[in-house]
Design a protein around this motif. Structure first.
Motif, mmCIF file in Angstrom:
data_model
loop_
_atom_site.group_PDB
_atom_site.id
_atom_site.type_symbol
_atom_site.label_atom_id
_atom_site.label_comp_id
_atom_site.label_asym_id
_atom_site.label_seq_id
_atom_site.Cartn_x
_atom_site.Cartn_y
_atom_site.Cartn_z
ATOM 1 N N VAL A 1 49.855 30.120 36.252
ATOM 2 C CA VAL A 1 49.311 31.247 36.801
ATOM 3 C C VAL A 1 49.142 31.019 38.528
ATOM 4 O O VAL A 1 48.820 30.253 38.962
ATOM 5 C CB VAL A 1 47.840 31.827 36.203
ATOM 6 N N GLU A 2 48.953 32.309 39.001
ATOM 7 C CA GLU A 2 48.552 32.148 40.590
ATOM 8 C C GLU A 2 47.284 33.055 40.779
ATOM 9 O O GLU A 2 47.024 33.881 40.147
ATOM 10 C CB GLU A 2 49.861 33.077 41.670
ATOM 11 N N ALA A 3 46.497 32.045 41.357
ATOM 12 C CA ALA A 3 45.055 32.620 41.742
ATOM 13 C C ALA A 3 45.292 33.900 42.747
ATOM 14 O O ALA A 3 45.619 33.202 44.123
ATOM 15 C CB ALA A 3 44.177 31.640 42.030
ATOM 16 N N LEU A 4 44.698 34.875 42.443
ATOM 17 C CA LEU A 4 44.634 35.930 43.725
ATOM 18 C C LEU A 4 43.173 36.301 43.909
ATOM 19 O O LEU A 4 42.793 37.009 42.989
ATOM 20 C CB LEU A 4 45.915 37.124 43.133
ATOM 21 N N LEU A 5 42.813 36.552 45.051
ATOM 22 C CA LEU A 5 41.262 36.753 45.218
ATOM 23 C C LEU A 5 41.280 38.214 45.146
ATOM 24 O O LEU A 5 42.086 39.121 45.829
ATOM 25 C CB LEU A 5 41.245 36.459 46.532
ATOM 26 N N ARG A 6 40.390 38.871 44.652
ATOM 27 C CA ARG A 6 39.951 40.557 44.609
ATOM 28 C C ARG A 6 38.277 40.535 45.198
ATOM 29 O O ARG A 6 37.502 39.648 44.953
ATOM 30 C CB ARG A 6 39.762 40.856 43.225
ATOM 31 N N TRP A 7 38.319 41.425 46.049
ATOM 32 C CA TRP A 7 37.028 41.914 46.584
ATOM 33 C C TRP A 7 36.592 43.384 46.280
ATOM 34 O O TRP A 7 37.395 44.294 46.707
ATOM 35 C CB TRP A 7 36.997 41.759 48.159
ATOM 36 N N LYS A 8 35.550 43.558 45.680
ATOM 37 C CA LYS A 8 35.294 44.968 45.490
ATOM 38 C C LYS A 8 33.834 45.336 45.988
ATOM 39 O O LYS A 8 32.803 44.774 45.816
ATOM 40 C CB LYS A 8 35.024 45.327 44.089
ATOM 41 N N HIS A 9 34.020 46.144 47.289
ATOM 42 C CA HIS A 9 32.685 46.246 47.946
ATOM 43 C C HIS A 9 31.882 47.698 47.164
ATOM 44 O O HIS A 9 32.659 48.579 47.051
ATOM 45 C CB HIS A 9 33.160 46.726 49.408
ATOM 46 N N PRO A 10 30.615 47.698 47.213
ATOM 47 C CA PRO A 10 30.115 48.549 46.349
ATOM 48 C C PRO A 10 30.157 49.787 47.034
ATOM 49 O O PRO A 10 30.428 51.072 46.325
ATOM 50 C CB PRO A 10 28.490 48.401 46.501
#
Ligand code: C2E
Ligand code: CA
Ligand code: CA
Ligand code: CA
Length: 279
Positions: free
Chosen positions: A57-66
């Motif tokens: 699997v490839e690790a992919l960063l996710r960012w959810k800002h409020p």
């Protein structure tokens, strides 16, 4: 005329201001994003084209800002690079990924390799090999389970340093792959000197593989080049069965893309891996 150019300039400068306001906002927010639990590592499965087994699997960063919602890594990673924050964020992703490998192994999911994207800034950090080694030891994960993805650009500025860094990382037993292969500017000779394990065929070539003869030719050339150098290949951005069949017919080793799965969160990935467990 003078008037137009002045308007043109003003428009441009307003745009720049808007953009830099957002950039400042994101840079500030990013400093706390990990501590506030806004960031998560998602995983996108990779399949061996011949055996049809899930191999990594490839690790992919996710960012959810409020307030701002999901922010694309294509937008925030460059900002993290220019502010230096990528060192902290990158170490966090690395640790998340290795911890995840440990958890999967504890759940009976063996032989899954996790690839982690490495920024060229991280790659130039002399402390990187020690960090990688320390994290692997802390979670008792074998180095072969970890793959690091680099772009061709890492070799540009300081080829000597890049060779030394690749040697140091390869010495640990982790595998190195070249991401977005074919889109960079580096010469092919570095493939000979660098301890590269795998080439990742960029999705821009894969996209029109069925209709564009040039893209087709490029993909074939990359696969054959890799094979003659003893390197593995993985194609990214595979979205159709036609693309998959073509890649298999050309001897590409692995594939990754929406056809198989989108990037999914940790729990979803565990379920995916259990469902696709061999035997
Ligand atoms: P990348 O490393 O080339 O990752 C592949 C990108 O293609 C991912 O976008 C993925 O979601 C997307 N993708 C996968 N399959 C398909 C497909 O079938 N079709 C299409 N159209 N797209 C597909 P994402 O997650 O938005 O990441 C964008 C870029 O951000 C990555 O490109 C990588 O350069 C960077 N990035 C993501 N996570 C990290 C990280 O933890 N560290 C660093 N340094 N960079 C990261
Ligand atoms: Ca990548
Ligand atoms: Ca890529
Ligand atoms: Ca890409």
């Amino acid at each position: 005329t003078k008037k137009e150019s002045r308007n043109g300039y003003r428009f441009f400068s307003n745009q720049m201001q808007l953009q830099s306001t957002r950039h400042l906002q994101l840079m500030n927010a990013m400093r706390q994003a990990i501590t506030l639990g806004q960031m998560a590592v998602y995983y996108q499965p990779q399949m061996d084209l011949t055996t049809q087994k899930i191999v990594g699997v490839e690790a992919l960063l996710r960012w959810k800002h409020p307030q701002l919602g999901y922010i694309s890594p294509a937008e925030f990673i460059p900002l993290a690079e220019s502010s230096g924050l990528i060192i902290t964020i990158g170490s966090w992703v690395l640790e998340q990924a290795v911890q995840q490998i440990q958890q999967w192994q504890a759940a009976g999911i063996q032989d899954i390799r996790v690839s982690v994207n490495l920024s060229s800034i991280q790659f130039r950090d002399p402390g990187l090999p020690a960090l990688v080694q320390e994290i692997l030891q802390r979670y008792a994960v074998l180095p072969q389970s970890l793959e690091l993805e680099l772009t061709e650009g890492v070799a540009l500025e300081n080829p000597q340093g890049a060779v030394a860094m690749m040697d140091a990382l390869a010495q640990l037993g982790v595998r190195l792959s070249i991401d977005d292969f074919g889109t960079g500017y580096s010469s092919l000779s570095y493939l000979k000197r660098f301890k590269v394990y795998k080439l990742k065929v960029d999705q821009s070539f894969v996209r029109d593989i069925s209709t564009d003869d040039e893209d087709k030719a490029i993909v074939i050339a990359i696969i054959h080049l890799a094979r003659s150098l003893g390197l593995k290949t993985i194609a990214e951005g595979v979205e159709t069965p036609e693309q998959q069949a073509f890649l298999l017919s050309q001897g590409c080793d692995e594939m990754q893309g929406y056809l198989l799965s989108r990037p999914i969160n940790s729990e979803q990935t565990t379920a995916f891996l259990l469902a696709h467990r061999p035997g």
